[in-house]
Design a protein around this motif. Structure first.
Motif, PDB file in Angstrom:
ATOM      1  N   THR B  37       0.808  -1.186   0.008  1.00 50.49           N
ATOM      2  CA  THR B  37      -0.032   0.016   0.066  1.00 50.49           C
ATOM      3  C   THR B  37       0.756   1.028  -0.039  1.00 50.49           C
ATOM      4  OG1 THR B  37       0.019   0.281   2.299  1.00 50.49           O
ATOM      5  CG2 THR B  37      -1.781  -1.207   1.465  1.00 50.49           C
ATOM      6  N   THR B  38       0.426   2.453  -0.130  1.00 57.48           N
ATOM      7  CA  THR B  38       0.977   3.710  -0.156  1.00 57.48           C
ATOM      8  C   THR B  38       1.631   3.708   1.318  1.00 57.48           C
ATOM      9  OG1 THR B  38      -0.654   4.479  -1.542  1.00 57.48           O
ATOM     10  CG2 THR B  38       0.726   5.921  -0.448  1.00 57.48           C
ATOM     11  N   ALA B  39       1.008   3.326   2.201  1.00 57.23           N
ATOM     12  CA  ALA B  39       1.590   3.646   3.579  1.00 57.23           C
ATOM     13  C   ALA B  39       2.582   2.649   3.765  1.00 57.23           C
ATOM     14  CB  ALA B  39       0.606   3.177   4.723  1.00 57.23           C
ATOM     15  N   ASP B  40       2.668   1.437   3.165  1.00 61.46           N
ATOM     16  CA  ASP B  40       3.874   0.510   3.353  1.00 61.46           C
ATOM     17  C   ASP B  40       5.334   1.147   2.326  1.00 61.46           C
ATOM     18  OD1 ASP B  40       2.563  -1.473   4.683  1.00 61.46           O
ATOM     19  OD2 ASP B  40       1.712  -2.123   2.671  1.00 61.46           O
ATOM     20  N   TYR B  41       4.817   1.633   1.339  1.00 60.60           N
ATOM     21  CA  TYR B  41       5.698   2.486   0.435  1.00 60.60           C
ATOM     22  C   TYR B  41       6.507   3.612   1.367  1.00 60.60           C
ATOM     23  CZ  TYR B  41       8.015   5.141  -3.246  1.00 60.60           C
ATOM     24  OH  TYR B  41       8.806   5.938  -4.127  1.00 60.60           O
ATOM     25  N   PHE B  42       5.631   4.203   2.170  1.00 60.52           N
ATOM     26  CA  PHE B  42       6.077   5.345   3.002  1.00 60.52           C
ATOM     27  C   PHE B  42       6.964   4.874   4.180  1.00 60.52           C
ATOM     28  CE2 PHE B  42       5.655   8.450   6.349  1.00 60.52           C
ATOM     29  CZ  PHE B  42       5.755   9.536   5.809  1.00 60.52           C
ATOM     30  N   ALA B  43       6.629   3.744   4.817  1.00 59.27           N
ATOM     31  CA  ALA B  43       7.494   3.161   5.832  1.00 59.27           C
ATOM     32  C   ALA B  43       8.832   2.636   4.988  1.00 59.27           C
ATOM     33  CB  ALA B  43       6.744   1.791   6.304  1.00 59.27           C
ATOM     34  N   LEU B  44       8.690   2.301   4.027  1.00 59.57           N
ATOM     35  CA  LEU B  44       9.982   1.849   3.390  1.00 59.57           C
ATOM     36  C   LEU B  44      11.011   2.866   3.178  1.00 59.57           C
ATOM     37  CD1 LEU B  44       9.018  -1.242   0.902  1.00 59.57           C
ATOM     38  CD2 LEU B  44       9.789  -1.252   3.508  1.00 59.57           C
ATOM     39  N   LEU B  45      10.571   4.186   3.222  1.00 63.50           N
ATOM     40  CA  LEU B  45      11.297   5.132   2.994  1.00 63.50           C
ATOM     41  C   LEU B  45      11.686   5.829   4.280  1.00 63.50           C
ATOM     42  CD1 LEU B  45       9.618   6.631  -0.128  1.00 63.50           C
ATOM     43  CD2 LEU B  45      11.912   5.938  -0.231  1.00 63.50           C
ATOM     44  N   SER B  46      11.314   5.517   5.373  1.00 62.17           N
ATOM     45  CA  SER B  46      11.551   6.151   6.746  1.00 62.17           C
ATOM     46  C   SER B  46      12.938   5.840   7.023  1.00 62.17           C
ATOM     47  CB  SER B  46      10.577   5.841   7.511  1.00 62.17           C
ATOM     48  OG  SER B  46      10.827   4.057   7.999  1.00 62.17           O
ATOM     49  N   PRO B  47      13.392   6.512   8.058  1.00 59.87           N
ATOM     50  CA  PRO B  47      14.639   6.118   8.748  1.00 59.87           C
ATOM     51  C   PRO B  47      14.780   4.688   9.433  1.00 59.87           C
ATOM     52  CG  PRO B  47      14.147   8.263   9.482  1.00 59.87           C
ATOM     53  CD  PRO B  47      12.778   7.744   8.679  1.00 59.87           C
ATOM     54  N   ALA B  48      13.228   4.422   9.773  1.00 61.88           N
ATOM     55  CA  ALA B  48      13.350   3.183  10.689  1.00 61.88           C
ATOM     56  C   ALA B  48      13.636   1.847   9.605  1.00 61.88           C
ATOM     57  CB  ALA B  48      12.006   2.732  10.939  1.00 61.88           C
ATOM     58  N   ALA B  49      13.491   2.206   8.221  1.00 58.35           N
ATOM     59  CA  ALA B  49      13.822   1.072   7.087  1.00 58.35           C
ATOM     60  C   ALA B  49      15.304   1.261   7.163  1.00 58.35           C
ATOM     61  CB  ALA B  49      12.967   1.496   5.963  1.00 58.35           C
ATOM     62  N   MET B  56      15.480  -5.402   2.290  1.00 55.02           N
ATOM     63  CA  MET B  56      14.796  -4.850   1.327  1.00 55.02           C
ATOM     64  C   MET B  56      15.557  -5.197  -0.350  1.00 55.02           C
ATOM     65  SD  MET B  56      13.845  -1.278   2.734  1.00 55.02           S
ATOM     66  CE  MET B  56      13.576  -0.336   1.516  1.00 55.02           C
ATOM     67  N   ALA B  57      16.895  -5.202  -0.042  1.00 56.86           N
ATOM     68  CA  ALA B  57      17.675  -5.508  -1.234  1.00 56.86           C
ATOM     69  C   ALA B  57      17.270  -7.008  -1.719  1.00 56.86           C
ATOM     70  CB  ALA B  57      19.186  -5.366  -1.084  1.00 56.86           C
ATOM     71  N   ARG B  58      17.387  -7.910  -0.831  1.00 54.15           N
ATOM     72  CA  ARG B  58      17.036  -9.238  -1.458  1.00 54.15           C
ATOM     73  C   ARG B  58      15.699  -9.559  -1.896  1.00 54.15           C
ATOM     74  NH1 ARG B  58      20.981 -12.679   0.206  1.00 54.15           N
ATOM     75  NH2 ARG B  58      22.381 -11.816   1.961  1.00 54.15           N
ATOM     76  N   LEU B  59      14.691  -8.918  -1.498  1.00 56.23           N
ATOM     77  CA  LEU B  59      13.420  -8.879  -2.021  1.00 56.23           C
ATOM     78  C   LEU B  59      13.518  -7.990  -3.539  1.00 56.23           C
ATOM     79  CD1 LEU B  59      11.071  -8.218   0.766  1.00 56.23           C
ATOM     80  CD2 LEU B  59      10.940 -10.263  -0.654  1.00 56.23           C
ATOM     81  N   ALA B  60      13.922  -6.916  -3.404  1.00 54.54           N
ATOM     82  CA  ALA B  60      13.826  -6.211  -4.718  1.00 54.54           C
ATOM     83  C   ALA B  60      14.663  -6.895  -5.809  1.00 54.54           C
ATOM     84  CB  ALA B  60      14.659  -4.834  -4.371  1.00 54.54           C
ATOM     85  N   LEU B 278      20.332   6.785  -1.486  1.00 51.54           N
ATOM     86  CA  LEU B 278      19.719   6.611  -2.885  1.00 51.54           C
ATOM     87  C   LEU B 278      19.319   5.015  -2.945  1.00 51.54           C
ATOM     88  CD1 LEU B 278      19.900   7.632  -5.896  1.00 51.54           C
ATOM     89  CD2 LEU B 278      22.328   6.336  -6.144  1.00 51.54           C
ATOM     90  N   VAL B 279      20.315   3.956  -2.527  1.00 47.52           N
ATOM     91  CA  VAL B 279      19.770   2.781  -2.379  1.00 47.52           C
ATOM     92  C   VAL B 279      18.287   2.498  -1.949  1.00 47.52           C
ATOM     93  CG1 VAL B 279      20.494   0.444  -1.301  1.00 47.52           C
ATOM     94  CG2 VAL B 279      21.974   1.712  -2.570  1.00 47.52           C
ATOM     95  N   GLN B 280      18.310   3.194  -0.670  1.00 50.04           N
ATOM     96  CA  GLN B 280      16.925   3.091   0.062  1.00 50.04           C
ATOM     97  C   GLN B 280      15.525   3.418  -1.140  1.00 50.04           C
ATOM     98  OE1 GLN B 280      16.749   4.630   3.810  1.00 50.04           O
ATOM     99  NE2 GLN B 280      14.663   4.096   4.095  1.00 50.04           N
ATOM    100  N   ALA B 281      15.838   4.598  -1.806  1.00 48.41           N
ATOM    101  CA  ALA B 281      14.941   5.078  -2.423  1.00 48.41           C
ATOM    102  C   ALA B 281      14.579   4.131  -3.516  1.00 48.41           C
ATOM    103  CB  ALA B 281      15.414   6.530  -3.101  1.00 48.41           C
ATOM    104  N   MET B 282      15.757   3.510  -4.197  1.00 53.73           N
ATOM    105  CA  MET B 282      15.582   2.678  -5.261  1.00 53.73           C
ATOM    106  C   MET B 282      14.655   1.411  -4.841  1.00 53.73           C
ATOM    107  SD  MET B 282      18.813   2.556  -7.739  1.00 53.73           S
ATOM    108  CE  MET B 282      18.606   0.681  -7.697  1.00 53.73           C
ATOM    109  N   LEU B 308      25.075  -1.327  -7.666  1.00 54.27           N
ATOM    110  CA  LEU B 308      23.553  -1.210  -7.791  1.00 54.27           C
ATOM    111  C   LEU B 308      22.808  -2.194  -8.907  1.00 54.27           C
ATOM    112  CD1 LEU B 308      23.377   2.850  -7.757  1.00 54.27           C
ATOM    113  CD2 LEU B 308      22.680   1.171  -6.010  1.00 54.27           C
ATOM    114  N   ILE B 309      23.899  -2.573  -9.787  1.00 53.26           N
ATOM    115  CA  ILE B 309      23.008  -3.350 -10.815  1.00 53.26           C
ATOM    116  C   ILE B 309      22.044  -4.605 -10.303  1.00 53.26           C
ATOM    117  CG2 ILE B 309      23.582  -5.513 -12.465  1.00 53.26           C
ATOM    118  CD1 ILE B 309      26.056  -3.646 -13.219  1.00 53.26           C
ATOM    119  N   PRO B 310      22.101  -5.305  -9.557  1.00 51.35           N
ATOM    120  CA  PRO B 310      21.399  -6.162  -8.815  1.00 51.35           C
ATOM    121  C   PRO B 310      20.366  -5.759  -7.947  1.00 51.35           C
ATOM    122  CG  PRO B 310      23.693  -6.721  -7.441  1.00 51.35           C
ATOM    123  CD  PRO B 310      23.523  -5.374  -8.600  1.00 51.35           C
ATOM    124  N   LEU B 311      20.310  -4.485  -7.636  1.00 55.03           N
ATOM    125  CA  LEU B 311      19.214  -3.903  -6.695  1.00 55.03           C
ATOM    126  C   LEU B 311      17.920  -3.255  -7.349  1.00 55.03           C
ATOM    127  CD1 LEU B 311      21.637  -2.313  -4.226  1.00 55.03           C
ATOM    128  CD2 LEU B 311      20.806  -4.674  -4.446  1.00 55.03           C
TER     129      LEU B 311
END
Lengths: 258, 371
Positions: B37-49, B56-60, B278-282, B308-311
Motif C-alpha cells: 500500500t501507499t503506507a507501506d511504501y512510506f514506511a520503506l522510505l523512513s529512517p526506521a527502514a 529490502m535488497a534481497r526482495l527487490a 539512494l539505495v533505499q529510495a530505489m 547497484l546492478i542487482p538492486l
C-alpha cells in the motif's frame, strides 16, 4: 503408437516449449534448451536484429530448433500484425505467437485485440498461436478463426504461481477444438505435470527455468515432468474419492425383479 | 483529475515528523506483503527502514529477476542542442551560463548516430536544452528521418510539449518520453526555476500524463535528488508513477533516481543524499511497483553502479557523453553535467556478463507508419 503433437504443420515429440527472454546469457540458454529436449522456442521479435548483422539471439540457438517468434511489446492488433510481418520478412518462418498486451501493470493479455490479430494473420497464411486470458468464448472464437493452438495463461506472467486458472483451462481443454497450450505462470515441474494431466497439449515455460539457480538442471526436470504428465493423461487416472465406498449400499433395497 | 490534485493533498502532510514516527514493526509488515500500500511504501522510505536495507535488497533483487529476467537494457543519451531558455540554478545549460551554444545539423546528427551504432547501441535518448525555437517539433521530426535508420527505439528528454505535439512525435517514430519534475515541492521548485517557461510547475507536472495520452510507449519520471528532502521527494515521485501506471495501463512507466552532480554555476545541493539514501529510495520503489523500469545513468560512480546492478535496475547507459556532438568529436563543448562512470559500452557489457546479466541492446522495433 507414438504419441506426437501435430501442430501448425509440424509433428512434435516434446510437449515442452521454451521461452528465451530471461536467461543470463546465450550459452546458458542454449544448454537449457538442449537439456529440455524442446523442439520449439519462442523469441521476441523486438529482441531480434532484423537487419541480420547477427549479434543477437538467433545465432545462439541449437541448429535444429524451430522458432516461434512472438509479438511481445505490441499493445494493439495493428502493432502485432506489423511485428508478425516483419518477422516473416526477416526469414523467421510463418509461425507466430500473438501477444497483445495493453496492460503494463500486470501484463495481462487483451483478448479482443488478440482475436482481431488472429483473424488477420490466419488470412495472411501464418500459423497463429494466440496467448490469452483463459476464457471459453474468446478461445473458441480464436480456434474458429483458424488458430493453430490456443495458449491460455496459467497465472500472470512471471508470477511462478502455478495453474491458478485451472478450472477455466479445464473447460477450454474440454470444449475447444484446438490444442490448448498452457503458457505463463508455471513455476515448478509439478505444475507443468498438472497441466499435462488435465489434457493440455503442451506447456510453455520461461521464467521458472531461466531464473532457477541451475537453469539447465531445471530444464531437464521440466522435460521429465511434462512427459510424466502426458503419460498420466493418456493412462486415464482412476476417479478420485475422498471417502471410501459405503459398505452398505444406499440402493441395496432395489431388487432386480422390481 | 491531474496528479496536481493528489499533490495538493500530499503537501499537507508533515513529512519529516511522519517519517520519524514509522516503527520497525510497520517496516517488517511492509516486507511481508506481495502488494504494497501507499503506507507501506512510506514506511520503506523512513529512517526506521534503514536497518532493513539488506532484506529490502534481497526482495527487490528477487522481484526484478522474476519480472525482467537476468537482463539489462543498454542505451545512450544523444545531445542535439544546448540552447535553453530557462534559468535553473543547478544546471550548466541554464540561460545565464555563458558559453558558445550549439545545435547539431542533420549531417552532424548522422555522424553521432553512426558513432553510437558502432558501439553496438540500438536504443537512444535524444536530449536537448529547453527551447521551442532550437528543438522545435519540425527539427525533431527531421532528425527522426535520420535516427530511425539507425536505431530500434528513440526516446526524448526535451522541453515539455502539448499532447498534440507529442502525438506528432509519436507518429514520427519517437516512442519514449523522459521528463523529470526535478523537485516536487512547489515552493522549492519556484526558488530554483527563476525564469523561463519552466517556472510553470503545473504544466511540467502534467507533462508525463500528456505523453501517456499521446501514445508514448514508455514514460520515465523522477525527482532530482538533492534539491529537497529525498524521502519526501522519492515518495511523491513513486506516487506519481503509480498514479500514471494505474490511469494509463498501456504505458510502461519508469522511474529514475538522478542525483545532483557538479555542474557549471555556483548552486550547491540543499540536502546531502548519501549512497545509502539512494539505495533505499530505489529499493522502496522496486517493492512498491514491481514492474516499473528503473534507469541508472552514468551520473553515478563506477563503483556504485557496479553494486547497484542487482538492486532493481533494468536500464543503464554507458560511455555517455553529455555534450552536444560528444560522440563524433569529443571534448569540445559544454557538458550538461559531469559524468562519473566513463566506461565504454564494451566494458559495461563485460561487467554485466560477469555479474550474470545479459546486456539487451535491442528491445523494440520502430514499426512506423505502413505504406
Amino acid at each position: 503408437m507414438e504419441d506426437v503433437l501435430q501442430i501448425g504443420g509440424r509433428q512434435l515429440k516434446s510437449r515442452l516449449l521454451l521461452g528465451t527472454g530471461k536467461f543470463a546469457d546465450h550459452r546458458q540458454m542454449k544448454e537449457a534448451v538442449e537439456a529440455s529436449q524442446s523442439e520449439i522456442v519462442t523469441v521476441a521479435v523486438r529482441r531480434v536484429d532484423l537487419n541480420g548483422s547477427g549479434q543477437y539471439i538467433l545465432n545462439d540457438l541449437p541448429g535444429d530448433i524451430a522458432l516461434m517468434p512472438n509479438t511481445s511489446g505490441a499493445r494493439t492488433s495493428e502493432e502485432a500484425v506489423r511485428i508478425a510481418r516483419l518477422a516473416k520478412a526477416a526469414g523467421m518462418g510463418n509461425w507466430i505467437k500473438v501477444e497483445v498486451i495493453s496492460d503494463q501493470k500486470y501484463l495481462l493479455p487483451d483478448n479482443s485485440e488478440t482475436l482481431k490479430t488472429v483473424e488477420q494473420l490466419v488470412e495472411e497464411g501464418f500459423e497463429v498461436f494466440p496467448y490469452m486470458s483463459p476464457d471459453l468464448t474468446a478461445g473458441k472464437r480464436m480456434a474458429e478463426a483458424g488458430a493453430a493452438a490456443v495458449m491460455p495463461l496459467g497465472a500472470p506472467i512471471g508470477s511462478n504461481m502455478g495453474i491458478r486458472m485451472k478450472d477455466l483451462i479445464k473447460v477450454m481443454v474440454e470444449e475447444i477444438d484446438a490444442p490448448i497450450i498452457v503458457d505463463a505462470g508455471i513455476g515448478k515441474p509439478s505444475q507443468a505435470a498438472e497441466a499435462m494431466e488435465m489434457g493440455a497439449a503442451a506447456v510453455l515455460v520461461n521464467t521458472a527455468i531461466a531464473t532457477a539457480a541451475d537453469p539447465v538442471a531445471m530444464a531437464r526436470a521440466f522435460s521429465h515432468a511434462v512427459e510424466a504428465g502426458r503419460c498420466a493423461y493418456l493412462a486415464e487416472p482412476g476417479a478420485q474419492a475422498l471417502q471410501a465406498a459405503a459398505s452398505s449400499p444406499l440402493t441395496g433395497f432395489l431388487r432386480e425383479d422390481d | 483529475m491531474s496528479f496536481y490534485h493528489k499533490y495538493e493533498k500530499l503537501k499537507q502532510i508533515p513529512f519529516s515528523a511522519k517519517f520519524h514516527e514509522v516503527t520497525s514493526m510497520q517496516v517488517e509488515s511492509a516486507l511481508t506483503k506481495d502488494m504494497l500500500t501507499t503506507a507501506d511504501y512510506f514506511a520503506l522510505l523512513s529512517p526506521a527502514a534503514e536497518s532493513y536495507l539488506e532484506d529490502m535488497a534481497r526482495l527487490a533483487h528477487q522481484k526484478t529477476v522474476q519480472h525482467f529476467g537476468w537482463t539489462m537494457q543498454l542505451f545512450l543519451p544523444l545531445y542535439v542542442s544546448d540552447y535553453c531558455v530557462n534559468t535553473c540554478k543547478y544546471c550548466s545549460f541554464s540561460v545565464d551560463n555563458v558559453f558558445p551554444r550549439r545545435r547539431l545539423t542533420l549531417s552532424e546528427v548522422e555522424k553521432e548516430a553512426k558513432a553510437i551504432t558502432e558501439m553496438g547501441i540500438e536504443h537512444v535518448l535524444l536530449l536537448s536544452g529547453e527551447s521551442r525555437i532550437h528543438s522545435s517539433i519540425s527539427y525533431l521530426k527531421e532528425i527522426m528521418t535520420v535516427l530511425s535508420k539507425y536505431f530500434s527505439s528513440v526516446g526524448i528528454e526535451i522541453q515539455p510539449l502539448d499532447t498534440t505535439e507529442y502525438e506528432e512525435l509519436v507518429e514520427s517514430g519517437i516512442d519514449g518520453l523522459t521528463v523529470y519534475q526535478e523537485v516536487y515541492d512547489e515552493e522549492v521548485y519556484r526558488e530554483l526555476h527563476t525564469k523561463g517557461p519552466k517556472r510553470n510547475y503545473r504544466y511540467r507536472l502534467d507533462t508525463p500524463e500528456r505523453g501517456c495520452k499521446a501514445g508514448m510507449r514508455s514514460v520515465n519520471i523522477g525527482a532530482l535528488l538533492g534539491l529537497d528532502d529525498w524521502r519526501k521527494e522519492s515518495f511523491i515521485a513513486g506516487l506519481h508513477a503509480d498514479y500514471l501506471q494505474t490511469k494509463y495501463l498501456e504505458t510502461e512507466i519508469g522511474v529514475s533516481f538522478p542525483r545532483m552532480r557538479p555542474h557549471a554555476g555556483s548552486y550547491q545541493p540543499k540536502t546531502d543524499v548519501t549512497d545509502k539514501n539512494l539505495v533505499q529510495a530505489m529499493l522502496a520503489l522496486r517493492l512498491f511497483i514491481p514492474r516499473a523500469g528503473i534507469t541508472l545513468s552514468t551520473r553515478e560512480s563506477e563503483f556504485l553502479r557496479n553494486q547497484l546492478i542487482p538492486l532493481g535496475v533494468t536500464k543503464m547507459s554507458a560511455a555517455s557523453s553529455t555534450e552536444v556532438g560528444g560522440y563524433s568529436e569529443p571534448d569540445n563543448t559544454q557538458s550538461q553535467f559531469e559524468i562519473s562512470d566513463d566506461r565504454s559500452v564494451a566494458a559495461i557489457r563485460k561487467l554485466l556478463y560477469s555479474k550474470g546479466y545479459q546486456p539487451v541492446m535491442k528491445d523494440w522495433q520502430i514499426i512506423g507508419a505502413e505504406d
